[in-house]
Design an enzyme around this catalytic site. Structure first.
Site, PDB file in Angstrom:
ATOM      1  N   ASP A 166      17.787  -8.301  75.556  1.00  0.00           N
ATOM      2  CA  ASP A 166      19.112  -8.877  75.370  1.00  0.00           C
ATOM      3  C   ASP A 166      20.181  -8.011  76.014  1.00  0.00           C
ATOM      4  O   ASP A 166      20.214  -6.802  75.781  1.00  0.00           O
ATOM      5  CB  ASP A 166      19.350  -8.960  73.851  1.00  0.00           C
ATOM      6  CG  ASP A 166      20.469  -9.888  73.471  1.00  0.00           C
ATOM      7  OD1 ASP A 166      20.930 -10.659  74.322  1.00  0.00           O
ATOM      8  OD2 ASP A 166      20.876  -9.829  72.296  1.00  0.00           O
ATOM      9  N   ASP A 208      34.640 -12.196  87.411  1.00  0.00           N
ATOM     10  CA  ASP A 208      35.521 -13.351  87.534  1.00  0.00           C
ATOM     11  C   ASP A 208      35.467 -14.226  86.288  1.00  0.00           C
ATOM     12  O   ASP A 208      35.923 -15.369  86.291  1.00  0.00           O
ATOM     13  CB  ASP A 208      35.217 -14.170  88.790  1.00  0.00           C
ATOM     14  CG  ASP A 208      33.778 -14.644  88.850  1.00  0.00           C
ATOM     15  OD1 ASP A 208      33.040 -14.421  87.872  1.00  0.00           O
ATOM     16  OD2 ASP A 208      33.400 -15.238  89.856  1.00  0.00           O
ATOM     17  N   ASP A 230      25.495 -17.681  72.521  1.00  0.00           N
ATOM     18  CA  ASP A 230      24.683 -17.961  71.324  1.00  0.00           C
ATOM     19  C   ASP A 230      24.934 -19.337  70.700  1.00  0.00           C
ATOM     20  O   ASP A 230      26.073 -19.737  70.473  1.00  0.00           O
ATOM     21  CB  ASP A 230      24.971 -16.920  70.241  1.00  0.00           C
ATOM     22  CG  ASP A 230      24.445 -15.566  70.627  1.00  0.00           C
ATOM     23  OD1 ASP A 230      24.096 -15.362  71.805  1.00  0.00           O
ATOM     24  OD2 ASP A 230      24.388 -14.693  69.744  1.00  0.00           O
TER      25      ASP A 230
HETATM   26  C1  GLA Z   1      22.690 -11.730  70.911  1.00  0.00           C
HETATM   27  C2  GLA Z   1      21.655 -12.802  71.207  1.00  0.00           C
HETATM   28  C3  GLA Z   1      21.165 -13.441  69.919  1.00  0.00           C
HETATM   29  C4  GLA Z   1      20.604 -12.370  68.995  1.00  0.00           C
HETATM   30  C5  GLA Z   1      21.656 -11.288  68.761  1.00  0.00           C
HETATM   31  C6  GLA Z   1      21.091 -10.110  67.998  1.00  0.00           C
HETATM   32  O1  GLA Z   1      23.858 -12.275  70.403  1.00  0.00           O
HETATM   33  O2  GLA Z   1      22.167 -13.766  72.068  1.00  0.00           O
HETATM   34  O3  GLA Z   1      20.181 -14.428  70.191  1.00  0.00           O
HETATM   35  O4  GLA Z   1      19.444 -11.815  69.578  1.00  0.00           O
HETATM   36  O5  GLA Z   1      22.165 -10.787  69.990  1.00  0.00           O
HETATM   37  O6  GLA Z   1      22.045  -9.102  67.805  1.00  0.00           O
END
Ligand code: GLA
Length: 414
Positions: A166, A208, A230
């Site tokens: 991530d 940008d 998310d």
């Molecule tokens: C990001 C990701 C989520 C999750 C959180 C965990 O926001 O996009 O899917 O994994 O981190 O902190």
């Protein structure tokens, strides 16, 4: 990127040029060989539990995955998302499990999952910190930057089958992301263990101001790549591309996504919100599953499986919808209308799936003309949908719902 261009006698230098939308970030045919010939399916802890996880919770979810029949339906990856690790690395630089949360250790959790026919997924942060650490909801700075080889080896030694990697840094650019994601891909490859590599390049923005994952094709870098920021358990979030996304927002973003999709190179529309909260109507939850399947997206449930009601369980296991998602031809749907409410997906064997979504507030009749000679089936019920004397097929679609039809060989119709 900077380039020098000779034009006649003039030399133009330092032309800043961002890669075009859809540009491939790396030209590898497939990021990790031998995994995810069809879109990965499983369960992830984040949507229902956030940072509040421990081994008792994960084991209970794994047990429910099996007892509910979801595992038998194909949901086999159990992904332990953020907040499983100790806030400090060990003296040798390796990641270790939080001893309060996972006292038996991660190898034991992997063994528990494998003994039940499940696969083990784990979260790591690509930069200096995980997203939970960056936002201050979990202590430490245990991101994998500079530790990629060690961390990939650690995961392989624990029996990990899926790494969610991530990005959580707003102050870096595309070159940083490329370097970070490719370094971990190569570290995973070097372990020799076929682990799915799932990346999220969306938590930071380009200079940008655009969301990265939607712009580029990371298919040579990762097994699956997040398309948007998310997901949250609501239909529309109205916060723009760098805020939370409702289910409909992601459906809209998927309609014109440019990245190529094929076996081992999936576009991740994020975990499912089916059975999470009370905001999504049953019809909207059907659309959620139907459109994820039409787009050949990974299906990763996010609900608390230990309290799942029968309707949620049945929806998640709908055989015809899962078969569309998992179709070996791996062709995501294309939109037939500018608003994406009609999509067709080419399936193996010359069949086509057609989705007809009602984004309005009242029930509506939607019609299309199949070009195949045989019957058209309603994927939700399995029933044959009658063809009218003019050769068209009509269905009444409830507000928020999606009719899913499957045609016989000959073409999707119009
Ligand atoms: C990001 C990701 C989520 C999750 C959180 C965990 O926001 O996009 O899917 O994994 O981190 O902190």
């Amino acid at each position: 990127m900077t380039r020098a261009v000779a034009a006649g006698a003039a030399l133009w230098v330092a032309v800043a040029c961002a890669p075009a939308p859809g540009a491939q970030i790396d030209d590898a045919a497939v990021a990790i060989p031998g995994v995810a010939a069809t879109p990965p399916m499983g369960w992830n802890s984040w949507n229902s539990f956030g940072c509040d996880i421990d081994e008792t919770t994960i084991r209970a979810q794994a047990d429910a995955l099996v007892s509910s029949g979801l595992a038998a339906a194909g949901y086999r990856y159990v992904v332990v998302d953020d907040c499983w690790y100790s806030p400090q690395r060990a003296a040798d630089g390796s990641l270790t499990a939080s001893t309060q949360r996972f006292p038996s250790g991660m190898a034991a959790l992997g063994a528990y999952l494998h003994a039940r026919g499940l696969h083990f997924g784990i979260y790591a942060g690509a930069g200096q910190q995980s997203c939970a650490q960056l936002s201050g909801s979990y202590p430490g700075r245990t991101g994998s930057a500079g530790h990629e080889t060690t961390d990939a080896r650690t995961f392989a030694s624990w029996g990990v089958d899926f790494v969610k990697y991530d990005w959580c840094s707003a102050d870096s650019d595309l070159a940083d992301q490329k370097r970070a994601f490719i370094t971990m891909r190569d570290a995973i490859r070097a372990t020799g263990r076929p682990m799915i590599y799932s990346i999220n390049p969306n938590s930071g923005l380009t200079s940008d101001g655009e969301v990265r994952g939607a712009r580029y094709d990371w298919g040579g870098v990762a097994t699956m790549t997040r398309l948007t920021n998310d997901i949250s358990p609501q239909w529309t979030a109205a916060t723009g591309p760098d805020g939370y996304q409702g289910v409909a927002d992601i459906i809209d973003a998927s309609a014109d996504a440019t990245a190529r999709v094929s076996a081992g190179r999936w576009r991740d529309l994020d975990m499912l919100e089916i059975g999470v909260g009370t905001s999504l109507s049953p019809a909207q939850q059907r659309s959620h599953l139907a459109l994820w399947a039409m787009m050949a997206a990974p299906l990763v449930a996010g609900n608390d499986l230990t309290v799942m009601d029968p309707a949620t369980s049945a929806l998640l296991r709908t055989p015809g919808v899962l078969a569309i998602d998992q179709d070996p031809a791996a062709h995501p749907a294309t939109s037939m209308t500018a608003d994406g409410t009609v999509r067709t997906r080419e399936l193996s064997g010359g069949r086509h799936a057609v989705s007809l979504s009602n984004r309005g507030a009242t029930a509506t009749t939607m019609t299309f003309r199949p070009t195949g000679s045989g019957p058209t089936h309603n994927v939700w019920t399995g029933a044959v949908v009658p063809t009218g004397s003019d050769g068209t097929v009509s269905v009444t679609v409830a507000p928020g719902d999606t009719a899913l039809l499957e045609t016989t060989p000959g073409g999707p119709g119009q």
